[in-house]
Design a protein around this motif. Structure first.
Motif, PDB file in Angstrom:
ATOM      1  N   SER A  59       0.843  -1.190   0.000  1.00 22.83           N
ATOM      2  CA  SER A  59       0.000   0.000   0.000  1.00 22.83           C
ATOM      3  C   SER A  59       0.882   1.246   0.000  1.00 22.83           C
ATOM      4  O   SER A  59       1.873   1.308   0.731  1.00 22.83           O
TER       5      SER A  59
ATOM      6  N   THR B 110       0.263   5.575  -0.205  1.00 24.92           N
ATOM      7  CA  THR B 110      -0.651   6.710  -0.256  1.00 24.92           C
ATOM      8  C   THR B 110       0.132   7.964  -0.590  1.00 24.92           C
ATOM      9  O   THR B 110       1.195   8.195  -0.011  1.00 24.92           O
TER      10      THR B 110
ATOM     11  N   THR C 180      -5.877  12.693  -1.073  1.00 28.43           N
ATOM     12  CA  THR C 180      -4.914  11.608  -1.236  1.00 28.43           C
ATOM     13  C   THR C 180      -5.521  10.446  -2.010  1.00 28.43           C
ATOM     14  O   THR C 180      -6.745  10.301  -2.076  1.00 28.43           O
TER      15      THR C 180
ATOM     16  N   THR D 115      -4.619   6.084  -2.741  1.00 30.47           N
ATOM     17  CA  THR D 115      -3.844   4.943  -2.255  1.00 30.47           C
ATOM     18  C   THR D 115      -3.849   3.837  -3.289  1.00 30.47           C
ATOM     19  O   THR D 115      -4.912   3.420  -3.757  1.00 30.47           O
TER      20      THR D 115
ATOM     21  N   SER E   7      -3.131   0.047  -3.576  1.00 22.42           N
ATOM     22  CA  SER E   7      -2.938  -1.105  -2.703  1.00 22.42           C
ATOM     23  C   SER E   7      -3.202  -2.380  -3.485  1.00 22.42           C
ATOM     24  O   SER E   7      -4.006  -2.396  -4.418  1.00 22.42           O
TER      25      SER E   7
END
Length: 119
Positions: free
Chosen positions: A43, A45, A88, A90, A92
């Motif tokens: 992950s 971010t 933001t 992310t 993942s």
């Protein structure tokens, strides 16, 4: 009644969440067939500049993986404009490996190896 409402809420939330990518079939470290029992969760971010970039990323996150890996925290990795720290995205992904040694190599430097993950 409460149980029914809880189930409906879970079903509604599940339909809004992006579908998880299937596990890779080839280990990104060894090149051998991946074992679904040996995995790591990757992950990362980063901040972007606006809702448009956020939507673009969320529509096809894998397409922007290189941008995310090279993000510097000052420029939006998609538009190169100044980032807005409140926005933001992310990337993942769950990654499968052939063996524990390959997993350990990946876990030691995941940003270095994530681009090697293929279906």
């Amino acid at each position: 009644m409460k149980r029914l409402l809880a189930l409906l809420a879970v079903a509604a939330f599940s339909s809004l969440a992006p579908a998880a990518e299937p596990l890779n079939k080839v280990c990104p470290i060894s090149g051998k067939p991946a074992n679904a029992a040996i995995t790591s969760n990757y992950s990362k971010t980063v901040a972007v500049c606006c809702d448009r970039c956020k939507s673009q990323f969320n529509a096809t996150p894998k397409a922007y993986l290189s941008n995310i890996l090279s993000a510097n925290g000052v420029q939006c990795p998609l538009s190169k404009k100044k980032v807005d720290a409140s926005k933001t995205v992310t990337y993942s992904r769950q990654v499968a490996f052939a063996d524990a040694a390959s997993k350990a190599t990946f876990d030691a430097a995941p940003d270095k190896h994530i681009k090697e993950v293929r279906q």
